[in-house]
Design a protein around this motif. Structure first.
Motif, mmCIF file in Angstrom:
data_model
loop_
_atom_site.group_PDB
_atom_site.id
_atom_site.type_symbol
_atom_site.label_atom_id
_atom_site.label_comp_id
_atom_site.label_asym_id
_atom_site.label_seq_id
_atom_site.Cartn_x
_atom_site.Cartn_y
_atom_site.Cartn_z
ATOM 1 N N ASN A 168 0.911 -1.253 -0.272
ATOM 2 C CA ASN A 168 0.274 -0.139 0.577
ATOM 3 C C ASN A 168 1.341 1.083 0.100
ATOM 4 O O ASN A 168 0.825 2.192 -1.021
ATOM 5 N N LEU A 169 1.877 1.207 0.626
ATOM 6 C CA LEU A 169 2.836 2.735 0.921
ATOM 7 C C LEU A 169 3.546 2.787 -0.373
ATOM 8 O O LEU A 169 3.297 3.979 -0.806
ATOM 9 N N LEU A 170 4.070 1.779 -0.892
ATOM 10 C CA LEU A 170 4.827 1.833 -2.293
ATOM 11 C C LEU A 170 3.899 2.251 -3.507
ATOM 12 O O LEU A 170 3.951 2.936 -4.644
ATOM 13 N N ASN A 171 2.465 1.997 -3.643
ATOM 14 C CA ASN A 171 1.273 1.633 -3.831
ATOM 15 C C ASN A 171 1.424 4.024 -4.366
ATOM 16 O O ASN A 171 0.825 4.375 -5.696
ATOM 17 N N ILE A 172 1.019 4.000 -2.611
ATOM 18 C CA ILE A 172 0.239 5.728 -3.074
ATOM 19 C C ILE A 172 1.745 6.239 -3.073
ATOM 20 O O ILE A 172 2.009 7.361 -3.844
ATOM 21 N N MET A 173 3.547 5.967 -2.699
ATOM 22 C CA MET A 173 4.496 6.394 -3.610
ATOM 23 C C MET A 173 4.290 6.615 -5.153
ATOM 24 O O MET A 173 5.157 7.532 -5.416
ATOM 25 N N GLU A 174 4.066 5.888 -5.543
ATOM 26 C CA GLU A 174 4.533 5.287 -7.001
ATOM 27 C C GLU A 174 2.888 6.515 -7.426
ATOM 28 O O GLU A 174 3.341 7.194 -8.466
ATOM 29 N N ASP A 175 1.799 7.096 -6.657
ATOM 30 C CA ASP A 175 0.376 7.631 -7.583
ATOM 31 C C ASP A 175 1.174 9.219 -6.959
ATOM 32 O O ASP A 175 0.783 9.815 -7.721
ATOM 33 N N HIS A 176 1.759 9.495 -6.177
ATOM 34 C CA HIS A 176 2.180 10.547 -5.660
ATOM 35 C C HIS A 176 3.523 10.922 -6.173
ATOM 36 O O HIS A 176 3.911 12.772 -6.057
ATOM 37 N N ARG A 177 4.325 10.588 -6.969
ATOM 38 C CA ARG A 177 5.372 9.871 -7.526
ATOM 39 C C ARG A 177 6.887 11.134 -6.293
ATOM 40 O O ARG A 177 7.239 11.750 -6.810
ATOM 41 N N ALA A 178 6.746 10.047 -5.194
ATOM 42 C CA ALA A 178 7.399 10.536 -4.446
ATOM 43 C C ALA A 178 8.882 9.760 -4.242
ATOM 44 O O ALA A 178 8.733 8.946 -5.365
ATOM 45 N N ASP A 179 10.014 10.616 -3.720
ATOM 46 C CA ASP A 179 10.642 10.007 -4.015
ATOM 47 C C ASP A 179 11.482 9.179 -2.783
ATOM 48 O O ASP A 179 10.569 8.731 -2.203
ATOM 49 N N PHE A 180 12.259 7.764 -3.713
ATOM 50 C CA PHE A 180 11.787 6.374 -3.051
ATOM 51 C C PHE A 180 13.122 6.936 -1.838
ATOM 52 O O PHE A 180 11.955 6.278 -0.319
ATOM 53 N N THR A 181 14.167 7.435 -1.924
ATOM 54 C CA THR A 181 15.103 7.071 -0.753
ATOM 55 C C THR A 181 14.484 8.349 0.221
ATOM 56 O O THR A 181 14.217 8.035 1.191
ATOM 57 N N ASN A 182 13.972 9.209 -0.373
ATOM 58 C CA ASN A 182 13.690 10.783 0.721
ATOM 59 C C ASN A 182 12.494 9.893 1.605
ATOM 60 O O ASN A 182 12.123 10.877 2.711
ATOM 61 N N THR A 183 11.068 9.279 0.958
ATOM 62 C CA THR A 183 10.492 8.671 1.988
ATOM 63 C C THR A 183 10.880 8.126 3.030
ATOM 64 O O THR A 183 9.679 9.032 4.222
ATOM 65 N N PHE A 184 11.640 6.859 2.568
ATOM 66 C CA PHE A 184 11.798 6.369 3.914
ATOM 67 C C PHE A 184 12.908 7.021 5.004
ATOM 68 O O PHE A 184 12.872 6.939 6.362
ATOM 69 N N ARG A 185 13.386 8.077 3.895
ATOM 70 C CA ARG A 185 14.131 8.931 5.367
ATOM 71 C C ARG A 185 13.482 9.428 6.163
ATOM 72 O O ARG A 185 13.719 9.735 7.386
ATOM 73 N N ALA A 186 12.581 10.498 5.458
ATOM 74 C CA ALA A 186 11.482 10.434 6.757
ATOM 75 C C ALA A 186 10.693 10.300 7.363
ATOM 76 O O ALA A 186 10.610 10.806 8.102
#
Length: 488
Positions: free
Chosen positions: A361-379
């Protein structure tokens, strides 16, 4: 011309004692005016080399290929490979293996000069390398090492003082590459196609002795060899996926028997999370996209199994059955390691059935919002959900609350969970725009300070230090997708 071993060279040449089919004796082609531009002191020390002497003129002559250390026996290795699915004869077209450096603890490492001139396998090429791609390999391979991902490493880059003609005239360079070995799936493909069964057995025994000595006495050691590589490749590709690394050219000649990452041509790290991401300029069909790397790893292992069939069993049908049974374990191994790694990235220290759904679910939301991979997990590691591209959306808020509830169900404290995340999520990666910035300064202006600062930051990616803040920033938006090139 040879040199003595005052610099700490302690060469053995076990590969050169294999049948002549496997290699060709090849002297590096001397260069006009070598100059050392980057040197890995810590790696030199770990190899038992004298870092100070190697950086002097006589040491640079060795790193450029102008002089050969005592006991070295330069060769170019023969191998084949499936490149983008098509089988072809290859071999070291611009690399020379000086020999195997043996350390005081008995470890053995290939010392290879890349860009050292023509070889019998150059296939019409000039055997040279340009400065930009060699510096790029130095940066990425050392960053991968710091990320705790098995990889070949880089000892030095030396400019040659000679131009190399590609689309334009570019400065030439030689990279000194260090690897547990340069045995590849493609090495086995070569021997299986052009050698005898006995030569194939000799190669397999050599690989076992060098990389898997624990299985040397197994009655079915060749099947065990295959099973061990299935394990190593599954673990390796999971490590790539967990940091958003895209190899870019997963041909069978670039898949090592040691389980190390090798060949840093068109590779890159993903910024915004998109499973279909491709960086290589030549991968027009997306064969080696991020989402395809596990399946390609298994495909490559199938090619490896095909080479070993004569050693698995005299009955070919039974040999195929054994191979298929061993290969089928790849998906389960990959999935188990991936789930374990993703749990760690989210601070989850036990197992619940719904964990995979939470992760997906997290990965799908990240993809939908074009979230940065590294910085998402950093945050998330810093417990700053407001710093993600998804902050404020209903789906992310719901996910975040579910994740927090999941952490609360663990026996261990949230402090322990966040510490696990900090150890699993790099604060920095070699971002593409930063790598390009460093290469441009070095190649165009002769300024290596940008690269040196980048290397300092990448040396401890899990530090979460103030110095790393600047290097977490994303590049300016661009209408042009980032593209990498092979460099040959």
């Amino acid at each position: 011309m040879t040199q003595n071993n005052e610099m700490g060279w302690n060469f053995d040449n076990s590969y050169a004692r294999l049948p002549e089919l496997f290699f060709e004796s090849t002297e590096p082609t001397p260069v006009r005016s070598p100059e050392l531009v980057i040197f890995n002191k810590s790696l030199a020390n770990s190899l038992g080399l004298d870092a100070q002497k190697l950086q002097r003129e006589e040491g640079v002559e060795v790193l450029a290929g102008n002089q050969i250390p005592e006991a070295a026996l330069p060769i170019s290795q023969a191998y084949a490979g499936h490149q983008f699915g098509n089988f072809t004869m290859l071999g070291d077209g611009r690399a020379v293996l000086l020999g195997e450096q043996t350390t005081s603890s008995g470890e053995r490492f290939d010392i290879q000069l890349k860009g050292s001139g023509r070889t019998p396998f150059s296939r019409g090429g000039d055997g040279r390398a340009t400065l930009g791609p060699m510096l790029r390999e130095y940066i990425i391979s050392e960053a991968m090492h710091a990320l705790r991902i098995p990889t070949n490493r880089s000892l030095s880059v030396v400019t040659t003082g000679e131009p190399v003609i590609r689309e334009t005239e570019l400065p030439g360079a030689v990279l000194t590459r260090v690897a547990a070995s340069h045995l590849r799936i493609g090495t086995f493909e070569y021997v299986a196609n052009w050698g005898t069964r006995e030569e194939l057995r000799i190669l397999a025994d050599y690989a076992i002795k060098r990389h898997f000595p624990d299985i040397e006495d197994n009655e079915d050691r060749y099947l065990s060899l295959f099973e061990e590589l299935v394990k190593r490749q599954a673990e390796l590709i999971v490590k790539w996926q967990l940091v958003g690394f895209i190899h870019g050219v997963m041909n069978t000649d670039n898949m090592t028997i040691s389980g190390e990452t090798i060949d840093y041509g068109p590779c890159a790290f993903m910024d915004e999370y998109d499973p279909a991401t491709v960086f290589s300029s030549i991968d027009v069909q997306g064969r080696y996209a991020y989402q395809n790397q596990p399946a390609i790893g298994q495909w490559n292992l199938a090619r490896f199994a095909e080479t070993l069939l004569p050693l698995f069993h005299e009955n070919q049908d039974h040999a195929v059955e054994l191979a298929q049974e061993a290969l089928a374990k790849f998906k389960e191994l990959y999935h188990r390691h991936w789930l374990e790694g993703m749990r760690e990235k989210l601070g989850i220290q036990n197992e619940e059935d719904q964990d995979e759904s939470l992760i997906e679910n997290l990965l799908n939301i990240m993809e939908d919002h074009r979230a940065d991979f590294t910085n998402t997990f950093r945050a998330l590691t810093l417990d700053k959900p407001e710093d993600t591209a998804m902050n404020g959306t209903l789906e992310f808020t719901e996910w975040y609350n579910q994740w927090q509830a999941r952490l609360a169900r663990q026996e261990k404290s949230k402090t322990s969970a966040y510490q696990l995340m900090k150890n699993s999520n790099p604060a920095v990666i070699p971002r593409n725009h930063r790598v390009e910035e460093a290469l441009e300064a070095a190649v165009e202006k002769g300024d290596y300070s940008v690269m040196e600062r980048l290397m300092d930051v990448l040396a401890n990616p899990y530090a979460y230090s103030p110095e790393q803040e600047e290097y977490t920033k994303l590049p300016e938006p661009s209408n042009q997708p980032y593209r990498t090139f092979c460099g040959t």
